[in-house]
Scaffold this motif. Structure first.
Motif, PDB file in Angstrom:
ATOM      1  N   LEU A 131       2.335  11.496  -3.053  1.00 45.05           N
ATOM      2  CA  LEU A 131       3.283  11.218  -4.129  1.00 45.05           C
ATOM      3  C   LEU A 131       3.690   9.752  -4.212  1.00 45.05           C
ATOM      4  CD1 LEU A 131       5.564  14.338  -3.553  1.00 45.05           C
ATOM      5  CD2 LEU A 131       3.687  14.081  -5.203  1.00 45.05           C
ATOM      6  N   VAL A 132       3.615   9.060  -3.093  1.00 45.30           N
ATOM      7  CA  VAL A 132       4.036   7.661  -2.995  1.00 45.30           C
ATOM      8  C   VAL A 132       2.964   6.893  -2.246  1.00 45.30           C
ATOM      9  CG1 VAL A 132       5.741   6.134  -1.889  1.00 45.30           C
ATOM     10  CG2 VAL A 132       6.504   8.175  -3.065  1.00 45.30           C
ATOM     11  N   GLU A 133       2.808   5.627  -2.633  1.00 43.28           N
ATOM     12  CA  GLU A 133       1.925   4.762  -1.863  1.00 43.28           C
ATOM     13  C   GLU A 133       2.665   3.491  -1.487  1.00 43.28           C
ATOM     14  OE1 GLU A 133      -1.561   3.702  -4.069  1.00 43.28           O
ATOM     15  OE2 GLU A 133      -0.414   3.062  -5.814  1.00 43.28           O
ATOM     16  N   ARG A 134       2.347   3.011  -0.288  1.00 41.59           N
ATOM     17  CA  ARG A 134       2.898   1.751   0.208  1.00 41.59           C
ATOM     18  C   ARG A 134       1.781   0.714   0.134  1.00 41.59           C
ATOM     19  NH1 ARG A 134       6.109   4.291   5.391  1.00 41.59           N
ATOM     20  NH2 ARG A 134       4.573   5.914   5.190  1.00 41.59           N
ATOM     21  N   VAL A 135       2.087  -0.385  -0.506  1.00 43.21           N
ATOM     22  CA  VAL A 135       1.122  -1.473  -0.669  1.00 43.21           C
ATOM     23  C   VAL A 135       1.775  -2.734  -0.121  1.00 43.21           C
ATOM     24  CG1 VAL A 135      -0.215  -2.783  -2.367  1.00 43.21           C
ATOM     25  CG2 VAL A 135       0.251  -0.356  -2.766  1.00 43.21           C
ATOM     26  N   ARG A 136       1.019  -3.552   0.566  1.00 42.45           N
ATOM     27  CA  ARG A 136       1.570  -4.817   1.053  1.00 42.45           C
ATOM     28  C   ARG A 136       2.135  -5.606  -0.117  1.00 42.45           C
ATOM     29  NH1 ARG A 136       3.005  -4.100   5.669  1.00 42.45           N
ATOM     30  NH2 ARG A 136       1.429  -3.513   7.135  1.00 42.45           N
ATOM     31  N   ALA A 137       3.367  -6.047   0.043  1.00 39.06           N
ATOM     32  CA  ALA A 137       4.021  -6.811  -1.013  1.00 39.06           C
ATOM     33  C   ALA A 137       3.333  -8.174  -1.136  1.00 39.06           C
ATOM     34  CB  ALA A 137       5.494  -6.997  -0.698  1.00 39.06           C
ATOM     35  N   PRO A 138       2.990  -8.560  -2.353  1.00 37.23           N
ATOM     36  CA  PRO A 138       2.287  -9.832  -2.527  1.00 37.23           C
ATOM     37  C   PRO A 138       3.116 -11.042  -2.100  1.00 37.23           C
ATOM     38  CG  PRO A 138       2.843  -8.849  -4.656  1.00 37.23           C
ATOM     39  CD  PRO A 138       3.221  -7.865  -3.599  1.00 37.23           C
ATOM     40  N   ASP A 139       4.434 -10.935  -2.193  1.00 37.79           N
ATOM     41  CA  ASP A 139       5.290 -12.066  -1.857  1.00 37.79           C
ATOM     42  C   ASP A 139       5.746 -12.065  -0.392  1.00 37.79           C
ATOM     43  OD1 ASP A 139       6.773  -9.768  -2.336  1.00 37.79           O
ATOM     44  OD2 ASP A 139       8.539 -10.892  -2.982  1.00 37.79           O
ATOM     45  N   ARG A 141       3.956 -10.443   3.193  1.00 39.58           N
ATOM     46  CA  ARG A 141       2.930  -9.606   3.809  1.00 39.58           C
ATOM     47  C   ARG A 141       3.482  -8.675   4.882  1.00 39.58           C
ATOM     48  NH1 ARG A 141      -1.875 -13.332   5.520  1.00 39.58           N
ATOM     49  NH2 ARG A 141      -2.380 -11.362   6.519  1.00 39.58           N
ATOM     50  N   ARG A 142       4.723  -8.905   5.323  1.00 36.13           N
ATOM     51  CA  ARG A 142       5.338  -8.023   6.326  1.00 36.13           C
ATOM     52  C   ARG A 142       6.068  -6.846   5.672  1.00 36.13           C
ATOM     53  NH1 ARG A 142       9.274 -11.382   9.082  1.00 36.13           N
ATOM     54  NH2 ARG A 142       9.070 -12.732   7.294  1.00 36.13           N
ATOM     55  N   ALA A 143       6.175  -6.842   4.367  1.00 34.02           N
ATOM     56  CA  ALA A 143       6.918  -5.800   3.661  1.00 34.02           C
ATOM     57  C   ALA A 143       5.977  -4.939   2.834  1.00 34.02           C
ATOM     58  CB  ALA A 143       7.970  -6.435   2.752  1.00 34.02           C
ATOM     59  N   ASN A 144       6.390  -3.710   2.634  1.00 34.08           N
ATOM     60  CA  ASN A 144       5.640  -2.796   1.781  1.00 34.08           C
ATOM     61  C   ASN A 144       6.318  -2.653   0.432  1.00 34.08           C
ATOM     62  OD1 ASN A 144       3.526  -1.956   3.536  1.00 34.08           O
ATOM     63  ND2 ASN A 144       4.991  -0.686   4.643  1.00 34.08           N
ATOM     64  N   ALA A 145       5.520  -2.719  -0.621  1.00 30.75           N
ATOM     65  CA  ALA A 145       6.002  -2.421  -1.970  1.00 30.75           C
ATOM     66  C   ALA A 145       5.691  -0.956  -2.231  1.00 30.75           C
ATOM     67  CB  ALA A 145       5.295  -3.316  -2.986  1.00 30.75           C
ATOM     68  N   LEU A 146       6.636  -0.255  -2.821  1.00 30.14           N
ATOM     69  CA  LEU A 146       6.511   1.188  -3.027  1.00 30.14           C
ATOM     70  C   LEU A 146       6.167   1.504  -4.474  1.00 30.14           C
ATOM     71  CD1 LEU A 146       9.690   2.147  -1.001  1.00 30.14           C
ATOM     72  CD2 LEU A 146       7.320   2.130  -0.189  1.00 30.14           C
ATOM     73  N   HIS A 147       5.269   2.452  -4.650  1.00 28.45           N
ATOM     74  CA  HIS A 147       4.851   2.886  -5.985  1.00 28.45           C
ATOM     75  C   HIS A 147       4.638   4.392  -5.973  1.00 28.45           C
ATOM     76  CE1 HIS A 147       4.044  -1.238  -7.341  1.00 28.45           C
ATOM     77  NE2 HIS A 147       3.625  -1.441  -6.116  1.00 28.45           N
ATOM     78  N   LEU A 148       4.953   5.028  -7.091  1.00 27.86           N
ATOM     79  CA  LEU A 148       4.586   6.434  -7.244  1.00 27.86           C
ATOM     80  C   LEU A 148       3.099   6.495  -7.565  1.00 27.86           C
ATOM     81  CD1 LEU A 148       7.405   8.116  -9.376  1.00 27.86           C
ATOM     82  CD2 LEU A 148       7.185   7.988  -6.892  1.00 27.86           C
TER      83      LEU A 148
END
Length: 158
Positions: free
Chosen positions: A95-103, A105-112
């Motif tokens: 239901l959700v994916e974590r992608v490395r935040a472009p700004d 690299r230590r954080a995950n950006a969350l998307h449905l």
């Protein structure tokens, strides 16, 4: 408008149980209300795995695509390790994916995911019906007053 103006009738104690000062405490009343509302939520949605917390996370990520896990933790008032557990569960269900935040690299950006968006679209009408059911005894003015008072309690509690 409620069924009764007598606040003490809001809970009928089990036989032989005295609650002492508990019914006078707003925290106790809020917790009992929360339990009832969560119970109704869980019977209202046709997805057994979705709790109010998981639904809230889906809504927040949908409204804020790319939000960081730390932002989510702050928004739902959970510690970061609990947020990781919630996200692990949602990710395991696709239901959700974590992608490395472009700004960062230590954080995950969350998307449905597409499945997450479809599930959310299916659940929203069920949750709205649940909300209407638990508030059915309150008129529009009562509902507005309740939201206002709860907002004040949130601020006071810090």
């Amino acid at each position: 408008m409620g069924r009764s103006n007598d606040e003490t009738s809001a809970q009928t104690p089990p036989e032989g149980i005295r609650f002492g000062m508990l019914p006078e405490l707003i925290g106790y009343r809020l917790r009992i209300a929360q339990i009832g509302i969560f119970r109704d939520f869980c019977t209202s949605v046709d997805e057994a795995e979705i709790t109010p917390t998981l639904f809230g996370v889906l809504v927040l990520i949908d409204a804020n695509p790319g939000m960081k896990q730390t932002q989510l933790a702050d928004a739902i008032q959970l510690d970061r390790s609990s947020v990781v557990s919630v996200l692990d569960k949602l990710e395991a269900h696709g239901l959700v994916e974590r992608v490395r935040a472009p700004d960062n690299r230590r954080a995950n950006a969350l998307h449905l995911t597409t499945a997450g968006r479809h599930l959310l679209q299916r659940l929203v009408p069920q949750v709205r019906a649940h909300e209407e059911r638990v508030l059915q005894d309150l008129d529009a003015a009562d509902r507005a007053q309740l939201r206002k008072l709860l907002a004040r309690l949130v601020l006071a509690a810090g």
